[in-house]
Design a protein around this motif. Structure first.
Motif, PDB file in Angstrom:
ATOM      1  N   LEU A 145       1.719   5.413  -7.634  1.00  0.00           N
ATOM      2  CA  LEU A 145       0.536   5.389  -8.499  1.00  0.00           C
ATOM      3  C   LEU A 145      -0.420   6.533  -8.233  1.00  0.00           C
ATOM      4  CD1 LEU A 145      -0.243   1.564  -8.437  1.00  0.00           C
ATOM      5  CD2 LEU A 145       1.259   2.830  -9.976  1.00  0.00           C
ATOM      6  N   GLN A 146      -0.048   7.462  -7.364  1.00  0.00           N
ATOM      7  CA  GLN A 146      -0.896   8.606  -7.075  1.00  0.00           C
ATOM      8  C   GLN A 146      -0.109   9.884  -7.304  1.00  0.00           C
ATOM      9  OE1 GLN A 146      -2.594   8.232  -3.142  1.00  0.00           O
ATOM     10  NE2 GLN A 146      -3.329   6.153  -3.511  1.00  0.00           N
ATOM     11  N   GLY A 147      -0.824  10.960  -7.532  1.00  0.00           N
ATOM     12  CA  GLY A 147      -0.164  12.231  -7.778  1.00  0.00           C
ATOM     13  C   GLY A 147      -0.056  12.528  -9.261  1.00  0.00           C
ATOM     14  N   PRO A 148       0.396  13.737  -9.618  1.00  0.00           N
ATOM     15  CA  PRO A 148       0.459  14.151 -11.028  1.00  0.00           C
ATOM     16  C   PRO A 148       1.408  13.316 -11.871  1.00  0.00           C
ATOM     17  CG  PRO A 148       1.590  15.741  -9.620  1.00  0.00           C
ATOM     18  CD  PRO A 148       0.857  14.800  -8.713  1.00  0.00           C
ATOM     19  N   ASP A 149       2.495  12.794 -11.272  1.00  0.00           N
ATOM     20  CA  ASP A 149       3.461  12.018 -12.061  1.00  0.00           C
ATOM     21  C   ASP A 149       2.879  10.700 -12.549  1.00  0.00           C
ATOM     22  OD1 ASP A 149       5.313  13.984 -11.748  1.00  0.00           O
ATOM     23  OD2 ASP A 149       6.424  12.988 -10.142  1.00  0.00           O
TER      24      ASP A 149
ATOM     25  N   ALA B 265       3.142   1.773 -19.835  1.00  0.00           N
ATOM     26  CA  ALA B 265       3.750   2.030 -18.528  1.00  0.00           C
ATOM     27  C   ALA B 265       2.697   2.394 -17.489  1.00  0.00           C
ATOM     28  CB  ALA B 265       4.790   3.148 -18.642  1.00  0.00           C
ATOM     29  N   ARG B 266       1.747   3.265 -17.876  1.00  0.00           N
ATOM     30  CA  ARG B 266       0.742   3.724 -16.911  1.00  0.00           C
ATOM     31  C   ARG B 266      -0.228   2.622 -16.514  1.00  0.00           C
ATOM     32  NH1 ARG B 266      -0.021   7.588 -20.826  1.00  0.00           N
ATOM     33  NH2 ARG B 266      -2.193   6.963 -21.010  1.00  0.00           N
ATOM     34  N   ARG B 267      -0.646   1.825 -17.479  1.00  0.00           N
ATOM     35  CA  ARG B 267      -1.719   0.861 -17.233  1.00  0.00           C
ATOM     36  C   ARG B 267      -1.230  -0.523 -16.825  1.00  0.00           C
ATOM     37  NH1 ARG B 267      -6.000   4.025 -16.364  1.00  0.00           N
ATOM     38  NH2 ARG B 267      -6.325   5.511 -18.078  1.00  0.00           N
ATOM     39  N   PHE B 268      -0.027  -0.873 -17.230  1.00  0.00           N
ATOM     40  CA  PHE B 268       0.442  -2.234 -16.959  1.00  0.00           C
ATOM     41  C   PHE B 268       1.713  -2.260 -16.112  1.00  0.00           C
ATOM     42  CE2 PHE B 268       3.619  -5.366 -18.415  1.00  0.00           C
ATOM     43  CZ  PHE B 268       3.091  -6.498 -17.804  1.00  0.00           C
ATOM     44  N   ALA B 269       2.780  -1.655 -16.645  1.00  0.00           N
ATOM     45  CA  ALA B 269       4.099  -1.865 -16.041  1.00  0.00           C
ATOM     46  C   ALA B 269       4.202  -1.279 -14.638  1.00  0.00           C
ATOM     47  CB  ALA B 269       5.185  -1.281 -16.953  1.00  0.00           C
ATOM     48  N   ARG B 270       3.765  -0.037 -14.440  1.00  0.00           N
ATOM     49  CA  ARG B 270       3.907   0.571 -13.112  1.00  0.00           C
ATOM     50  C   ARG B 270       3.082  -0.141 -12.046  1.00  0.00           C
ATOM     51  NH1 ARG B 270       3.385   6.640 -15.052  1.00  0.00           N
ATOM     52  NH2 ARG B 270       5.447   6.947 -15.955  1.00  0.00           N
ATOM     53  N   PRO B 271       1.782  -0.387 -12.280  1.00  0.00           N
ATOM     54  CA  PRO B 271       1.034  -1.114 -11.248  1.00  0.00           C
ATOM     55  C   PRO B 271       1.606  -2.495 -10.963  1.00  0.00           C
ATOM     56  CG  PRO B 271      -0.464  -0.060 -12.803  1.00  0.00           C
ATOM     57  CD  PRO B 271       0.906   0.059 -13.381  1.00  0.00           C
ATOM     58  N   ALA B 272       2.013  -3.213 -12.038  1.00  0.00           N
ATOM     59  CA  ALA B 272       2.562  -4.552 -11.828  1.00  0.00           C
ATOM     60  C   ALA B 272       3.945  -4.498 -11.190  1.00  0.00           C
ATOM     61  CB  ALA B 272       2.638  -5.288 -13.166  1.00  0.00           C
ATOM     62  N   ALA B 273       4.680  -3.423 -11.434  1.00  0.00           N
ATOM     63  CA  ALA B 273       6.034  -3.306 -10.871  1.00  0.00           C
ATOM     64  C   ALA B 273       6.023  -3.154  -9.358  1.00  0.00           C
ATOM     65  CB  ALA B 273       6.766  -2.131 -11.510  1.00  0.00           C
ATOM     66  N   ILE B 274       4.901  -2.743  -8.795  1.00  0.00           N
ATOM     67  CA  ILE B 274       4.802  -2.602  -7.341  1.00  0.00           C
ATOM     68  C   ILE B 274       5.189  -3.910  -6.646  1.00  0.00           C
ATOM     69  CG2 ILE B 274       3.207  -2.211  -5.420  1.00  0.00           C
ATOM     70  CD1 ILE B 274       3.898   0.320  -6.930  1.00  0.00           C
ATOM     71  N   PHE B 275       4.728  -5.031  -7.186  1.00  0.00           N
ATOM     72  CA  PHE B 275       5.027  -6.328  -6.573  1.00  0.00           C
ATOM     73  C   PHE B 275       6.509  -6.672  -6.718  1.00  0.00           C
ATOM     74  CE2 PHE B 275       0.597  -6.339  -7.948  1.00  0.00           C
ATOM     75  CZ  PHE B 275      -0.050  -6.695  -6.766  1.00  0.00           C
ATOM     76  N   GLY B 276       7.081  -6.356  -7.895  1.00  0.00           N
ATOM     77  CA  GLY B 276       8.510  -6.589  -8.080  1.00  0.00           C
ATOM     78  C   GLY B 276       9.354  -5.708  -7.186  1.00  0.00           C
TER      79      GLY B 276
ATOM     80  N   GLU C  23       0.823  -1.201   0.000  1.00  0.00           N
ATOM     81  CA  GLU C  23       0.000   0.000   0.000  1.00  0.00           C
ATOM     82  C   GLU C  23       0.859   1.254   0.000  1.00  0.00           C
ATOM     83  OE1 GLU C  23      -3.179   2.250  -0.483  1.00  0.00           O
ATOM     84  OE2 GLU C  23      -3.099   0.047  -0.572  1.00  0.00           O
ATOM     85  N   GLU C  24       1.957   1.255   0.735  1.00  0.00           N
ATOM     86  CA  GLU C  24       2.858   2.411   0.741  1.00  0.00           C
ATOM     87  C   GLU C  24       3.460   2.642  -0.637  1.00  0.00           C
ATOM     88  OE1 GLU C  24       4.631   2.566   5.293  1.00  0.00           O
ATOM     89  OE2 GLU C  24       5.442   1.082   3.879  1.00  0.00           O
ATOM     90  N   LEU C  25       3.829   1.574  -1.300  1.00  0.00           N
ATOM     91  CA  LEU C  25       4.386   1.704  -2.643  1.00  0.00           C
ATOM     92  C   LEU C  25       3.340   2.219  -3.628  1.00  0.00           C
ATOM     93  CD1 LEU C  25       6.537  -1.550  -2.826  1.00  0.00           C
ATOM     94  CD2 LEU C  25       7.390   0.800  -2.762  1.00  0.00           C
TER      95      LEU C  25
END
Length: 356
Positions: free
Chosen positions: A13-17, A25-36, A6-8
């Motif tokens: 995944l929040q904020g303007p960036d 990157a926005r829809r797949f890689a970043r959310p999935a990268a949280i686990f990695g 949740e901290e990650l």
């Protein structure tokens, strides 16, 4: 201390960036990268180690595609997705640990260019290995060169910035974000030349290339004959399109003096050596003249003023202001570390200067 998922998520995944970057990157890689990222931090992996792992996956992907087989192509697509995912994990790990810096960016860019070149050539070489026709290897070389020249545009532009900075006497003021900050993807232009070239440039971006390879791999699973035809069509299209787009963008940049204009937006000369500087402070609006001869208006906020072509904005660096009337160029340089001033170094000797 290891973060929670949740901290990650809140951090990445929040904020303007979170709106910056391509769709994949926005829809797949970043959310999935949280686990990695969560796992990598617990395993003690560094961001640079993950960048090297991403490079290894990219090279393995190109090698698999270059085999020219259905199994190799499908494996290459899977490895390409892995490399793209790891490329997001390394940044998240660096930001969490506070180790993000220019060394990591440097290594990241090297990895990107290596992946771009090898993938482009592998697409043509794989067809050459599959059909026995060496002309496909030449097509792969054209694809690789076109994509590489497109991806090198920014790197070469910013490297060019440092040549005048190393040689010019005196100091420069650096206005953060003056050359343009990261922003959400621009929409498809509805008129002009951009309406025609925009799809081609987008199709040549690394994430679009990866999506095309994944689509071809899915077709290979379903129908081998259709996959082979589509693969040929994709390579022929890119071998023609990518070099033309790269040459056009380079010509446009040089003819319009785009690099000069961006340099002038980032770096403002300090002192009377500025050939475009006026003799007094102005107010309300200033007219910036670039080395290419083009002018651009810059508006100042309430209570702001400028000297020459540089907005003062209360930085305390304006030598024309009453409170700084006795200031000198050396005093301005001395405040460089706290007021965004870059002081150029003396011209390097031939033995110490790197080649352009």
């Amino acid at each position: 201390m290891s973060p929670t998922l949740e901290e990650l998520r809140r951090r990445e995944l929040q904020g303007p960036d979170a709106r910056i970057g391509n769709w994949l990157a926005r829809r797949f890689a970043r959310p999935a990268a949280i686990f990695g990222t969560w796992l990598a931090i617990r395993l003690g992996l560094s961001a640079n180690q993950l960048t090297v792992a991403s490079l290894a996956a990219s090279l393995a992907s190109a090698a698999a595609i270059g085999l020219g087989t259905r199994a190799g192509f499908i494996s290459g697509a899977a490895l390409g997705l892995l490399a793209f995912w790891l490329d997001r994990v390394d940044g998240q790990v660096a930001r969490w640990r506070g180790t993000a810096g220019v060394n990591g960016v440097y290594l990241d860019y090297l990895m990107h260019h290596a992946a771009t070149m090898t993938t482009g050539f592998a697409l043509g070489f794989g067809l050459a290995a599959r059909t026995g026709e060496l002309s496909w290897a030449a097509a792969g070389f054209a694809v690789a060169m076109g994509w590489t020249f497109l991806s090198l545009q920014n790197d070469c532009r910013y490297k060019a910035f440092f040549q005048p900075l190393k040689r010019a006497p005196g100091s420069f003021r650096v206005d953060g974000g003056a050359g343009g900050r990261p922003a959400p993807p621009s929409p498809w232009p509805r008129r002009g030349r951009g309406m025609l070239t925009w799809p081609g440039y987008k199709a040549s971006e690394p994430h679009a290339v990866l999506l095309a390879i994944v689509a071809l791999a899915a077709l290979a699973v379903v129908h081998g004959g259709a996959w082979s035809i589509a693969w040929r069509g994709y390579v022929m299209t890119m071998a023609t399109l990518a070099p033309i787009l790269a040459a056009g963008r380079i010509a446009r940049t040089v003819v319009r003096g785009i690099v000069e204009e961006e340099f002038a937006r980032w770096f403002r000369p300090i002192g009377r050596g500025d050939p475009t500087a006026d003799d007094g402070c102005l107010g309300g609006r200033i007219r910036v003249r670039y080395r290419t001869g083009r002018d651009r208006d810059e508006h100042l906020g309430e209570g702001e003023h400028s000297w020459g072509t540089t907005p003062c904005r209360g930085s305390g660096t304006c030598p024309r202001c009453p409170e700084n009337a006795t200031g000198s160029a050396s005093a301005l340089s001395a405040r460089g570390s706290s007021s965004g001033i870059a002081t150029s170094s003396p011209m390097p000797t031939p033995n110490s200067e790197s080649s352009a």
